[in-house]
Write a protein that holds these residues in place. Structure first.
Motif, PDB file in Angstrom:
ATOM      1  N   UNK A   2       0.855  -1.187   0.000  1.00  0.00           N
ATOM      2  CA  UNK A   2       0.000   0.000   0.000  1.00  0.00           C
ATOM      3  C   UNK A   2       0.892   1.239   0.000  1.00  0.00           C
ATOM      4  N   UNK A   3       0.615   2.155  -0.892  1.00  0.00           N
ATOM      5  CA  UNK A   3       1.495   3.314  -1.000  1.00  0.00           C
ATOM      6  C   UNK A   3       0.726   4.621  -1.109  1.00  0.00           C
ATOM      7  N   UNK A   4       1.114   5.590  -0.306  1.00  0.00           N
ATOM      8  CA  UNK A   4       0.622   6.968  -0.401  1.00  0.00           C
ATOM      9  C   UNK A   4       1.754   7.781  -0.989  1.00  0.00           C
ATOM     10  N   UNK A   5       1.527   8.459  -2.099  1.00  0.00           N
ATOM     11  CA  UNK A   5       2.593   9.230  -2.721  1.00  0.00           C
ATOM     12  C   UNK A   5       2.168  10.694  -2.814  1.00  0.00           C
ATOM     13  N   UNK A   6       2.679  11.492  -1.904  1.00  0.00           N
ATOM     14  CA  UNK A   6       2.414  12.935  -1.890  1.00  0.00           C
ATOM     15  C   UNK A   6       0.921  13.245  -1.986  1.00  0.00           C
ATOM     16  N   UNK A   7       0.152  12.673  -1.075  1.00  0.00           N
ATOM     17  CA  UNK A   7      -1.303  12.802  -1.115  1.00  0.00           C
ATOM     18  C   UNK A   7      -1.780  14.031  -0.344  1.00  0.00           C
ATOM     19  N   UNK A   8      -2.652  14.811  -0.986  1.00  0.00           N
ATOM     20  CA  UNK A   8      -3.304  15.922  -0.295  1.00  0.00           C
ATOM     21  C   UNK A   8      -4.799  15.814  -0.498  1.00  0.00           C
ATOM     22  N   UNK A   9      -5.532  16.239   0.539  1.00  0.00           N
ATOM     23  CA  UNK A   9      -6.984  16.108   0.443  1.00  0.00           C
ATOM     24  C   UNK A   9      -7.677  17.129   1.324  1.00  0.00           C
ATOM     25  N   UNK A  10      -8.796  17.654   0.847  1.00  0.00           N
ATOM     26  CA  UNK A  10      -9.628  18.539   1.684  1.00  0.00           C
ATOM     27  C   UNK A  10     -11.094  18.250   1.427  1.00  0.00           C
ATOM     28  N   UNK A  11     -11.909  18.239   2.511  1.00  0.00           N
ATOM     29  CA  UNK A  11     -13.357  18.071   2.336  1.00  0.00           C
ATOM     30  C   UNK A  11     -13.941  19.377   1.821  1.00  0.00           C
ATOM     31  N   UNK A  12     -13.514  20.491   2.461  1.00  0.00           N
ATOM     32  CA  UNK A  12     -14.011  21.794   2.058  1.00  0.00           C
ATOM     33  C   UNK A  12     -12.831  22.634   1.597  1.00  0.00           C
ATOM     34  N   UNK A  13     -13.067  23.447   0.583  1.00  0.00           N
ATOM     35  CA  UNK A  13     -11.986  24.251   0.005  1.00  0.00           C
ATOM     36  C   UNK A  13     -11.285  25.078   1.075  1.00  0.00           C
ATOM     37  N   UNK A  14      -9.946  25.062   1.028  1.00  0.00           N
ATOM     38  CA  UNK A  14      -9.177  25.897   1.937  1.00  0.00           C
ATOM     39  C   UNK A  14      -8.940  25.293   3.308  1.00  0.00           C
ATOM     40  N   UNK A  15      -9.519  24.090   3.568  1.00  0.00           N
ATOM     41  CA  UNK A  15      -9.261  23.458   4.868  1.00  0.00           C
ATOM     42  C   UNK A  15      -8.644  22.083   4.643  1.00  0.00           C
ATOM     43  N   UNK A  16      -7.327  22.037   4.384  1.00  0.00           N
ATOM     44  CA  UNK A  16      -6.696  20.752   4.081  1.00  0.00           C
ATOM     45  C   UNK A  16      -6.782  19.797   5.274  1.00  0.00           C
ATOM     46  N   UNK A  17      -7.133  18.554   5.008  1.00  0.00           N
ATOM     47  CA  UNK A  17      -7.224  17.546   6.069  1.00  0.00           C
ATOM     48  C   UNK A  17      -5.994  16.639   6.000  1.00  0.00           C
ATOM     49  N   UNK A  18      -5.529  16.366   4.775  1.00  0.00           N
ATOM     50  CA  UNK A  18      -4.281  15.622   4.577  1.00  0.00           C
ATOM     51  C   UNK A  18      -3.407  16.493   3.683  1.00  0.00           C
ATOM     52  N   UNK A  19      -2.154  16.729   4.099  1.00  0.00           N
ATOM     53  CA  UNK A  19      -1.306  17.554   3.238  1.00  0.00           C
ATOM     54  C   UNK A  19       0.017  16.857   2.926  1.00  0.00           C
ATOM     55  N   UNK A  20       0.221  16.602   1.654  1.00  0.00           N
ATOM     56  CA  UNK A  20       1.486  16.066   1.131  1.00  0.00           C
ATOM     57  C   UNK A  20       1.996  14.847   1.882  1.00  0.00           C
ATOM     58  N   UNK A  21       1.123  13.845   2.067  1.00  0.00           N
ATOM     59  CA  UNK A  21       1.508  12.692   2.883  1.00  0.00           C
ATOM     60  C   UNK A  21       2.072  11.571   2.014  1.00  0.00           C
ATOM     61  N   UNK A  22       3.182  10.963   2.423  1.00  0.00           N
ATOM     62  CA  UNK A  22       3.746   9.819   1.715  1.00  0.00           C
ATOM     63  C   UNK A  22       4.133   8.736   2.714  1.00  0.00           C
ATOM     64  N   UNK A  23       3.758   7.510   2.446  1.00  0.00           N
ATOM     65  CA  UNK A  23       4.267   6.371   3.221  1.00  0.00           C
ATOM     66  C   UNK A  23       4.051   5.109   2.407  1.00  0.00           C
ATOM     67  N   UNK A  24       4.611   4.009   2.898  1.00  0.00           N
ATOM     68  CA  UNK A  24       4.559   2.759   2.157  1.00  0.00           C
ATOM     69  C   UNK A  24       4.402   1.626   3.147  1.00  0.00           C
TER      70      UNK A  24
END
Ligand SMILES: Nc1ncnc2c1ncn2[C@@H]1O[C@H](COP(=O)(O)OP(=O)(O)OP(=O)(O)O)[C@@H](O)[C@H]1O
Ligand SMILES: [Mg+2]
Lengths: 239, 264
Positions: A2-24
């Protein structure tokens, strides 16, 4: 894998919940995801399962999670929801356990065998024909785990598997988790449980990885834990 | 109220009991129920005496199924008034005297009101018996076999399941309300708006999560209904005999027949 490669995510604009996450996470690893309330643990699970989409890449065995690969990917991942009430929707435990295998085109006889094997393994034979609205919270959690095992997934994701369980049922769930040979990703605030079930821990805060390493090292680091709204596991505090 | 609703959501348990009726094939029961309902509906609105013998059918069936008739009325007690309300205005519109008992004249309106109410109750009893003696999955499977659109049947099944979810949320919320409003009966009108809004949002949230749980376990637009009971000779016999019986009851006025026998 399972790999996360520089993942960013927000439910609502301007409120990042995950920012630039990477792991394996390699096959067969048991990983504990820990962090304060609202750190983003459940969101990571949703990203893995393709329930929400993100910027960056989420890869399962080298396949990117996307609309086209969903059916294939979800067959590999079993997800035990934080709230078992929302997991079980058929009238009886047995029908719930049959649901996934039937969807994946397993024959009825084969599916039945799987269900019986899983129930026997967890010692839940007498739960088979119980009604989902008539079993206790702890029984429901065990039943939810059973429905996921009947899927025979390659990896198991669990969101707070021991919350709201009494010590006996908590121990039962922990022992069950320890015996599973699949890849496991477990989120919890129950750090003793994480210590008992995971070799590796990823600590999250505000959608970023703060620490990633051996459970032994991270869970003994009092300063690190306290800086992130957590306390040393009780088993380390004793004495 | 929430108790009444949640009992509706717990029909599955009645449906797995054992009796000759439970043992019948779902499609046979479904068809027979539909024919019964059509027959009941086809009676003339003044034909109360013709309709009365139709009461025997559900009463007999409940006996055979081992389900006390009153469970039907008890479990359906919140729907029943709605059904009964249907004919309530007839007496005001239709005042022509149709029947005289002693010196009291009974208007056509009263008769048609009673007939309509009875029709409603009979249909309700018949549908309840079907659901109470047949797992809902099997009914859906039967509907699919009759080539009803897949989407429609799935929708029906999910609605049936979501009624359960809604009632659970409703129970939690009413409990939470009463714990903070001791001694109050019901829920105050001022709270109805937010109460209903919350109920809708919460049920939708849960429905959403349940639906993702289905998707995560490989749900792909069609349910694999449990196979249910096969269609055997006795199911065919039941279907044919029951339909014949309904048609006979429709065309021969049993009450009149008995009456004329006694008079002679
Ligand atoms: N559906 C949603 N819409 C908008 N924001 C959301 C939604 N779900 C979660 N969030 C926000 O995303 C953030 C991370 O939530 P998440 O559920 O991933 O936290 P968590 O680490 O699982 O917390 P907990 O330990 O309480 O379960 C929170 O700040 C939350 O407010
Ligand atoms: Mg969470």
């Amino acid at each position: 894998m399972i790999e996360f490669d520089n993942v960013s995510f927000e439910y609502e604009k301007g409120k990042p919940v995950i920012s630039g996450m990477s792991f394996r996470i390699e096959d067969g690893e048991a990983v504990g995801l820990i962090g304060a309330n609202g750190a983003g643990k459940s969101t990571i699970m949703k990203l893995l399962l393709g329930l929400v989409y993100c910027e960056g890449h989420v890869l399962i065995d080298g396949t990117e999670v996307s609309k086209d690969s969903l059916h294939h990917i979800r067959q590999k991942l079993g997800f035990v929801l934080q709230n078992s009430d929302n997991q079980m929707f058929m009238p009886t435990v047995y029908e719930d356990m049959m649901f996934a295998p039937l969807n994946y085109m397993v024959s009825r006889e084969e599916a039945e065998k799987r269900v019986d094997a899983v129930l026997a393994r967890l010692g839940l034979e007498d739960m088979k024909y119980k009604y989902n609205h008539k079993i206790s919270g702890g029984e429901k959690r065990m039943a939810a785990i059973a429905t996921i095992l009947a899927m025979e997934p390659e990896a198991i994701l669990m969101d707070e598997p021991t919350s709201a369980l009494d010590p006996y049922n908590r121990r039962l769930v922990i022992n069950t988790i320890r015996e599973l040979e699949q890849t496991k990703i477990i989120t919890s605030h129950d750090l003793d449980m994480i210590y008992d079930t995971c070799e590796r821990v990823i600590l999250i805060s505000d959608g970023k990885i703060v620490a990633d390493g051996r459970a032994e090292d991270i869970l003994r680091n009092k300063e690190l834990l306290e800086a992130n709204h957590m306390e040393l596991p009780l088993s380390f505090c004793a004495r | 109220m929430e108790k009444a609703l949640s009992e509706l959501g717990q029909m599955d348990e009645l449906a797995v009991m054992e009796s000759p009726i439970h043992d019948l094939n779902a499609a046979a029961k479904l068809l027979s129920t539909i024919v019964y309902i059509i027959t009941v509906m086809s009676f003339d609105k003044y034909d109360l005496s013709g309709l009365l013998p139709m009461v025997l059918v559900p009463v007999l069936m409940y006996q055979i199924a081992g389900i006390p008739v009153h469970t039907c009325f008890y479990k359906l007690r919140i729907v029943l008034p709605l059904v009964m309300a249907v004919g309530l205005f007839n007496p005001f519109f239709d005042r022509a005297i149709m029947l005289k008992i002693g010196t009291v004249g009974i208007s056509g309106g009263v008769i048609s009101m009673i007939t309509l109410m009875l029709k409603g109750v009979l249909c309700l009893m018949a549908s309840f018996l079907l659901v109470a003696t047949t797992p809902f999955d099997s009914i859906c499977a039967a509907l699919r076999k009759m080539h009803l659109p897949r989407t429609l049947v799935t929708l029906l099944l999910l609605t049936y399941r979501y009624v359960g979810v809604m009632t659970q949320e409703l129970a939690i919320m009413t409990d939470a309300y009463h714990l903070r409003a001791p001694g109050q009966k019901g829920i105050h009108v001022s709270a109805w708006g937010s109460f209903l809004g919350q109920l809708l949002l919460r049920s939708m949230d849960r429905a959403q999560e349940l639906y993702s749980s289905m998707l995560l376990r490989g749900y792909h637009q069609h349910f694999h209904y449990a196979p249910g009971k096969p269609f055997r000779a006795k199911d065919a016999a039941f279907l044919i005999l029951s339909c014949l019986c309904f048609i006979l009851l429709r065309h021969i006025n049993v009450a009149e027949l008995l009456g004329s026998l006694i008079v002679r």
